[in-house]
Design a protein around this motif. Structure first.
Motif, PDB file in Angstrom:
ATOM      1  N   THR A 211       0.834  -1.204   0.000  1.00 49.16           N
ATOM      2  CA  THR A 211       0.000   0.000   0.000  1.00 49.16           C
ATOM      3  C   THR A 211       0.869   1.255   0.000  1.00 49.16           C
ATOM      4  O   THR A 211       0.625   2.185  -0.777  1.00 49.16           O
ATOM      5  CB  THR A 211      -0.939  -0.003   1.229  1.00 49.16           C
TER       6      THR A 211
ATOM      7  N   MET B  91       2.559   1.635  -3.429  1.00 50.77           N
ATOM      8  CA  MET B  91       1.652   2.084  -4.481  1.00 50.77           C
ATOM      9  C   MET B  91       1.277   3.552  -4.295  1.00 50.77           C
ATOM     10  O   MET B  91       1.062   4.276  -5.275  1.00 50.77           O
ATOM     11  CB  MET B  91       0.398   1.211  -4.522  1.00 50.77           C
ATOM     12  N   THR B  92       1.246   4.017  -3.055  1.00 52.93           N
ATOM     13  CA  THR B  92       1.010   5.442  -2.791  1.00 52.93           C
ATOM     14  C   THR B  92       2.183   6.269  -3.308  1.00 52.93           C
ATOM     15  O   THR B  92       1.989   7.321  -3.934  1.00 52.93           O
ATOM     16  CB  THR B  92       0.787   5.678  -1.286  1.00 52.93           C
TER      17      THR B  92
ATOM     18  N   GLY C  68       2.041   6.147  -7.152  1.00 56.97           N
ATOM     19  CA  GLY C  68       0.940   6.996  -7.618  1.00 56.97           C
ATOM     20  C   GLY C  68       1.265   8.470  -7.478  1.00 56.97           C
ATOM     21  O   GLY C  68       0.948   9.279  -8.363  1.00 56.97           O
TER      22      GLY C  68
ATOM     23  N   LEU D 124       0.478   5.448 -13.164  1.00 58.60           N
ATOM     24  CA  LEU D 124      -0.690   5.722 -12.325  1.00 58.60           C
ATOM     25  C   LEU D 124      -1.671   4.555 -12.367  1.00 58.60           C
ATOM     26  O   LEU D 124      -2.214   4.152 -11.335  1.00 58.60           O
ATOM     27  CB  LEU D 124      -1.375   7.020 -12.762  1.00 58.60           C
ATOM     28  N   GLY D 125      -1.876   3.996 -13.555  1.00 59.64           N
ATOM     29  CA  GLY D 125      -2.748   2.820 -13.673  1.00 59.64           C
ATOM     30  C   GLY D 125      -2.224   1.643 -12.862  1.00 59.64           C
ATOM     31  O   GLY D 125      -2.984   0.961 -12.166  1.00 59.64           O
TER      32      GLY D 125
ATOM     33  N   ALA E 217      -0.254   1.840 -10.234  1.00 60.41           N
ATOM     34  CA  ALA E 217      -0.367   2.183  -8.809  1.00 60.41           C
ATOM     35  C   ALA E 217      -1.796   1.984  -8.316  1.00 60.41           C
ATOM     36  O   ALA E 217      -2.009   1.446  -7.224  1.00 60.41           O
ATOM     37  CB  ALA E 217       0.079   3.627  -8.582  1.00 60.41           C
ATOM     38  N   ILE E 218      -2.767   2.385  -9.112  1.00 63.32           N
ATOM     39  CA  ILE E 218      -4.178   2.217  -8.718  1.00 63.32           C
ATOM     40  C   ILE E 218      -4.515   0.736  -8.620  1.00 63.32           C
ATOM     41  O   ILE E 218      -5.145   0.293  -7.650  1.00 63.32           O
ATOM     42  CB  ILE E 218      -5.110   2.952  -9.707  1.00 63.32           C
ATOM     43  N   GLN E 219      -4.080  -0.041  -9.593  1.00 57.79           N
ATOM     44  CA  GLN E 219      -4.344  -1.482  -9.571  1.00 57.79           C
ATOM     45  C   GLN E 219      -3.681  -2.140  -8.356  1.00 57.79           C
ATOM     46  O   GLN E 219      -4.298  -2.950  -7.666  1.00 57.79           O
ATOM     47  CB  GLN E 219      -3.849  -2.131 -10.856  1.00 57.79           C
TER      48      GLN E 219
ATOM     49  N   PHE F 207      -2.768  -0.694  -5.511  1.00 57.25           N
ATOM     50  CA  PHE F 207      -3.377  -0.184  -4.289  1.00 57.25           C
ATOM     51  C   PHE F 207      -4.726  -0.850  -4.037  1.00 57.25           C
ATOM     52  O   PHE F 207      -5.001  -1.288  -2.913  1.00 57.25           O
ATOM     53  CB  PHE F 207      -3.541   1.339  -4.378  1.00 57.25           C
ATOM     54  N   THR F 208      -5.558  -0.937  -5.068  1.00 56.67           N
ATOM     55  CA  THR F 208      -6.875  -1.559  -4.874  1.00 56.67           C
ATOM     56  C   THR F 208      -6.734  -3.049  -4.572  1.00 56.67           C
ATOM     57  O   THR F 208      -7.504  -3.588  -3.779  1.00 56.67           O
ATOM     58  CB  THR F 208      -7.805  -1.343  -6.082  1.00 56.67           C
TER      59      THR F 208
END
Length: 195
Positions: free
Chosen positions: A34, A37-38, A41, A78-79, A81-83, A85-86
């Protein structure tokens, strides 16, 4: 009867300890992911913002293409990182058993190790584009190469740091599982056997 009751209490108490320890290792893996990924991102958003402003205000030349590649590259970052993180948030409250914990740990370590190899390829591709840009006197290739090298170096540092952090957590998990080969989660007893 006392002996049977004592054995059941020992397994129940040990199982609670083992499950809490596994929960701790899984929590640590998830927190590292987490946080990573932050960071990724944030890097991507900053590069998209700076890149878009630079691209819009560029008078041309290699700077225009540098900023252009920064924007495009970091949309992908960014994509990712979002993937990531989620995915970490989805696994946040999952209870993994010993084999699942080890499988998840190996998977995340492998992801960052492979990404580190790809980062070296990005840097190499950037250096190749620099050479081609110098030969052809191409502003586009010169701009793209500088951006790709910058992003590749950042990602190599990022993935190396993430791999080391995850590997450290994985080493602690593996040592724990070696010392505690019997598991009990309140419903079933398991035995871990290393081959």
């Amino acid at each position: 009867m006392k002996k049977v009751f004592t054995v059941i209490l020992i397994f129940a108490g040990w199982g609670a300890f083992a499950q809490d320890s596994l929960k701790s290792f899984n929590y640590s893996r998830n927190q590292v992911t987490t946080t990573g990924m932050t960071v990724l991102g944030s890097w991507a958003v900053a590069n998209i913002g700076v890149g878009a402003a630079g691209w819009a205000n560029s008078a041309g030349g290699s700077n225009k293409y540098f900023y252009q590649m920064d924007v495009l590259w970091n949309i992908v970052n960014l994509g990712a990182a979002i993937q990531g993180f989620t995915g970490a948030q989805k696994n946040k409250n999952k209870l993994f058993g010993p084999s699942e914990s080890l499988k998840e740990q190996k998977k995340i370590e492998k992801i960052f190790l492979i990404n580190g190899g790809l980062d070296v390829v990005y840097i190499g591709a950037g250096l190749f584009l620099k050479h081609r840009g110098d030969i052809r006197n191409s502003d586009q290739l010169k701009g793209y190469c500088s951006s790709i090298i910058l992003q590749g170096v950042f990602l190599l540092l990022f993935d190396g740091t993430m791999y080391n952090a995850q590997r450290h957590n994985g080493s602690k998990l593996r040592r724990f599982l070696e010392k505690n080969p019997v598991t009990f989660d309140g419903r079933k007893i398991g035995l871990i056997y290393n081959m």
